[in-house]
Motif scaffolding. Structure first.
Motif, PDB file in Angstrom:
ATOM      1  N   GLN A 223     -36.646  15.955 -25.740  1.00 27.30           N
ATOM      2  CA  GLN A 223     -36.065  14.629 -25.899  1.00 27.30           C
ATOM      3  C   GLN A 223     -34.594  14.677 -26.301  1.00 27.30           C
ATOM      4  N   LEU A 224     -34.152  15.834 -26.830  1.00 27.15           N
ATOM      5  CA  LEU A 224     -32.748  15.945 -27.227  1.00 27.15           C
ATOM      6  C   LEU A 224     -31.817  15.992 -26.024  1.00 27.15           C
ATOM      7  N   ARG A 225     -32.371  16.121 -24.828  1.00 30.38           N
ATOM      8  CA  ARG A 225     -31.580  16.049 -23.609  1.00 30.38           C
ATOM      9  C   ARG A 225     -31.406  14.603 -23.144  1.00 30.38           C
ATOM     10  N   GLY A 226     -32.072  13.686 -23.849  1.00 28.98           N
ATOM     11  CA  GLY A 226     -32.074  12.294 -23.422  1.00 28.98           C
ATOM     12  C   GLY A 226     -30.799  11.551 -23.756  1.00 28.98           C
ATOM     13  N   ILE A 227     -30.460  10.605 -22.897  1.00 29.94           N
ATOM     14  CA  ILE A 227     -29.310   9.726 -23.118  1.00 29.94           C
ATOM     15  C   ILE A 227     -29.734   8.294 -22.822  1.00 29.94           C
ATOM     16  N   VAL A 228     -29.050   7.347 -23.450  1.00 30.87           N
ATOM     17  CA  VAL A 228     -29.324   5.932 -23.252  1.00 30.87           C
ATOM     18  C   VAL A 228     -27.998   5.227 -22.990  1.00 30.87           C
ATOM     19  N   ALA A 229     -27.929   4.484 -21.888  1.00 28.84           N
ATOM     20  CA  ALA A 229     -26.734   3.704 -21.559  1.00 28.84           C
ATOM     21  C   ALA A 229     -27.053   2.231 -21.756  1.00 28.84           C
ATOM     22  N   ALA A 230     -26.284   1.577 -22.597  1.00 31.00           N
ATOM     23  CA  ALA A 230     -26.475   0.155 -22.883  1.00 31.00           C
ATOM     24  C   ALA A 230     -25.366  -0.632 -22.199  1.00 31.00           C
ATOM     25  N   THR A 231     -25.759  -1.605 -21.368  1.00 31.45           N
ATOM     26  CA  THR A 231     -24.800  -2.403 -20.609  1.00 31.45           C
ATOM     27  C   THR A 231     -24.863  -3.853 -21.061  1.00 31.45           C
ATOM     28  N   GLY A 232     -23.684  -4.448 -21.235  1.00 30.97           N
ATOM     29  CA  GLY A 232     -23.617  -5.836 -21.677  1.00 30.97           C
ATOM     30  C   GLY A 232     -22.777  -6.692 -20.763  1.00 30.97           C
ATOM     31  N   GLY A 233     -22.346  -7.827 -21.262  1.00 28.65           N
ATOM     32  CA  GLY A 233     -21.552  -8.758 -20.474  1.00 28.65           C
ATOM     33  C   GLY A 233     -20.265  -8.138 -19.967  1.00 28.65           C
TER      34      GLY A 233
ATOM     35  N   GLU B 180     -24.133  -9.502 -25.417  1.00 26.66           N
ATOM     36  CA  GLU B 180     -24.753  -9.979 -24.176  1.00 26.66           C
ATOM     37  C   GLU B 180     -25.479  -8.826 -23.475  1.00 26.66           C
ATOM     38  N   LEU B 181     -26.207  -8.062 -24.253  1.00 25.93           N
ATOM     39  CA  LEU B 181     -26.910  -6.897 -23.713  1.00 25.93           C
ATOM     40  C   LEU B 181     -27.869  -7.315 -22.603  1.00 25.93           C
ATOM     41  N   ASN B 182     -27.814  -6.612 -21.459  1.00 24.79           N
ATOM     42  CA  ASN B 182     -28.702  -6.963 -20.349  1.00 24.79           C
ATOM     43  C   ASN B 182     -29.428  -5.771 -19.731  1.00 24.79           C
ATOM     44  N   GLN B 183     -29.007  -4.547 -20.056  1.00 23.95           N
ATOM     45  CA  GLN B 183     -29.710  -3.392 -19.489  1.00 23.95           C
ATOM     46  C   GLN B 183     -29.661  -2.194 -20.431  1.00 23.95           C
ATOM     47  N   LEU B 184     -30.795  -1.491 -20.498  1.00 22.70           N
ATOM     48  CA  LEU B 184     -30.889  -0.227 -21.219  1.00 22.70           C
ATOM     49  C   LEU B 184     -31.431   0.801 -20.237  1.00 22.70           C
ATOM     50  N   TRP B 185     -30.643   1.808 -19.961  1.00 27.41           N
ATOM     51  CA  TRP B 185     -31.025   2.850 -18.999  1.00 27.41           C
ATOM     52  C   TRP B 185     -31.276   4.149 -19.768  1.00 27.41           C
ATOM     53  N   VAL B 186     -32.428   4.771 -19.502  1.00 26.50           N
ATOM     54  CA  VAL B 186     -32.807   6.015 -20.175  1.00 26.50           C
ATOM     55  C   VAL B 186     -32.854   7.136 -19.144  1.00 26.50           C
ATOM     56  N   GLY B 187     -32.280   8.271 -19.479  1.00 26.92           N
ATOM     57  CA  GLY B 187     -32.315   9.425 -18.585  1.00 26.92           C
ATOM     58  C   GLY B 187     -32.051  10.695 -19.362  1.00 26.92           C
ATOM     59  N   THR B 188     -31.688  11.758 -18.642  1.00 33.01           N
ATOM     60  CA  THR B 188     -31.332  13.022 -19.289  1.00 33.01           C
ATOM     61  C   THR B 188     -30.018  13.529 -18.722  1.00 33.01           C
ATOM     62  N   VAL B 189     -29.396  14.436 -19.437  1.00 34.79           N
ATOM     63  CA  VAL B 189     -28.126  14.997 -18.974  1.00 34.79           C
ATOM     64  C   VAL B 189     -28.334  16.130 -17.979  1.00 34.79           C
ATOM     65  N   ASP B 190     -29.571  16.559 -17.760  1.00 35.84           N
ATOM     66  CA  ASP B 190     -29.820  17.725 -16.907  1.00 35.84           C
ATOM     67  C   ASP B 190     -29.208  17.620 -15.514  1.00 35.84           C
ATOM     68  N   PRO B 191     -29.347  16.495 -14.782  1.00 36.63           N
ATOM     69  CA  PRO B 191     -28.751  16.433 -13.447  1.00 36.63           C
ATOM     70  C   PRO B 191     -27.239  16.619 -13.461  1.00 36.63           C
ATOM     71  N   LEU B 192     -26.578  16.115 -14.501  1.00 31.61           N
ATOM     72  CA  LEU B 192     -25.131  16.255 -14.595  1.00 31.61           C
ATOM     73  C   LEU B 192     -24.724  17.676 -14.966  1.00 31.61           C
ATOM     74  N   VAL B 193     -25.462  18.265 -15.885  1.00 32.79           N
ATOM     75  CA  VAL B 193     -25.116  19.613 -16.350  1.00 32.79           C
ATOM     76  C   VAL B 193     -25.506  20.669 -15.330  1.00 32.79           C
ATOM     77  N   ASP B 194     -26.713  20.518 -14.750  1.00 30.75           N
ATOM     78  CA  ASP B 194     -27.235  21.527 -13.831  1.00 30.75           C
ATOM     79  C   ASP B 194     -26.930  21.235 -12.372  1.00 30.75           C
ATOM     80  N   GLY B 195     -26.425  20.035 -12.063  1.00 31.37           N
ATOM     81  CA  GLY B 195     -26.123  19.699 -10.684  1.00 31.37           C
ATOM     82  C   GLY B 195     -27.349  19.479  -9.829  1.00 31.37           C
ATOM     83  N   THR B 196     -28.390  18.932 -10.406  1.00 31.02           N
ATOM     84  CA  THR B 196     -29.623  18.671  -9.662  1.00 31.02           C
ATOM     85  C   THR B 196     -29.869  17.189  -9.602  1.00 31.02           C
ATOM     86  N   PRO B 197     -30.471  16.681  -8.495  1.00 33.13           N
ATOM     87  CA  PRO B 197     -30.749  15.251  -8.405  1.00 33.13           C
ATOM     88  C   PRO B 197     -31.879  14.850  -9.336  1.00 33.13           C
TER      89      PRO B 197
END
Length: 211
Positions: free
Chosen positions: A123-133, A187-204
């Protein structure tokens, strides 16, 4: 009167034929046809799932999760509430407020993020992007939100100093540990959860926006 030998006539005729052909090739050749453009085939693009538009006050939780869902301000108000007092600096100067809302970690946990449990502390590879207005966006590491790793109490706030937010204002992200208000996403409207692995390792994979 001089008569030409038959072989001379043949030679002369051949020469004339060559000259005529040469003239045609040099000066009177028909214009070449304009090259026709070969039809271009559009490169196939990945299919995109249709995403329903959000109403004011709604927040979509998506990304690399098993159960993406959308909640509203009313949904947040119906959950157990947490209050935090914060101080931070913003463009308007020093701010002091009391916010009430729901822990961000609890909201994200319900979506069941797909972290790699085969890796140590995956889970320490996880990231959360919060998008607002206005497409304003801020990013968090999962460990900043997980009470198993941090003492932070990041909220999806539904009120400020006892005044409930209107739907047009949406919930507000409140980050008590921050000394500046940059990640207090309004005006928060989206929370996106993912990992950094695709960016670090270059994998989709986790770079998808959908669930």
């Amino acid at each position: 009167m001089h008569l030409r030998a038959p072989w001379a006539v043949h030679v002369i005729g051949a020469g004339l034929a060559v000259s005529v052909l040469a003239g045609c090739s040099e000066g009177t050749s028909p214009p070449e046809a304009a090259p026709t453009a070969s039809p271009t085939t559009a490169s196939p693009s990945a299919p995109t799932a249709s995403v329903a538009p959000l109403a004011p006050g709604e927040v979509r939780i998506a990304g690399e999760v098993d159960k993406p869902y959308t909640l509203t301000l009313s949904d947040l108000r119906s959950r157990p509430q947490v209050s935090v007092r914060v101080e931070y600096t913003s463009a308007k100067g020093r701010q002091k407020h009391t916010y009430q809302g729901v822990l961000l970690h609890d909201v994200l946990k319900d979506a069941q993020p797909r972290f790699d449990t085969s890796r140590k502390n995956g889970q320490l590879r996880g990231i959360v992007a919060a998008t607002g207005g206005g497409d304003y966006r801020a990013v968090f590491g999962w460990a900043e939100l997980d009470p198993g790793f941090a003492r932070s109490r990041v909220l999806l706030a539904v009120s400020e100093d006892g005044k409930p937010f209107e739907a047009a204002e949406g919930p507000r992200l409140v980050v008590p540990q921050d000394t500046r208000g940059g990640r207090y996403v309004s005006e928060l409207n989206q929370l996106w959860v993912g990992t950094v692995d695709p960016l670090v390792d270059g994998t989709p994979g986790s770079a998808r926006a959908g669930g």
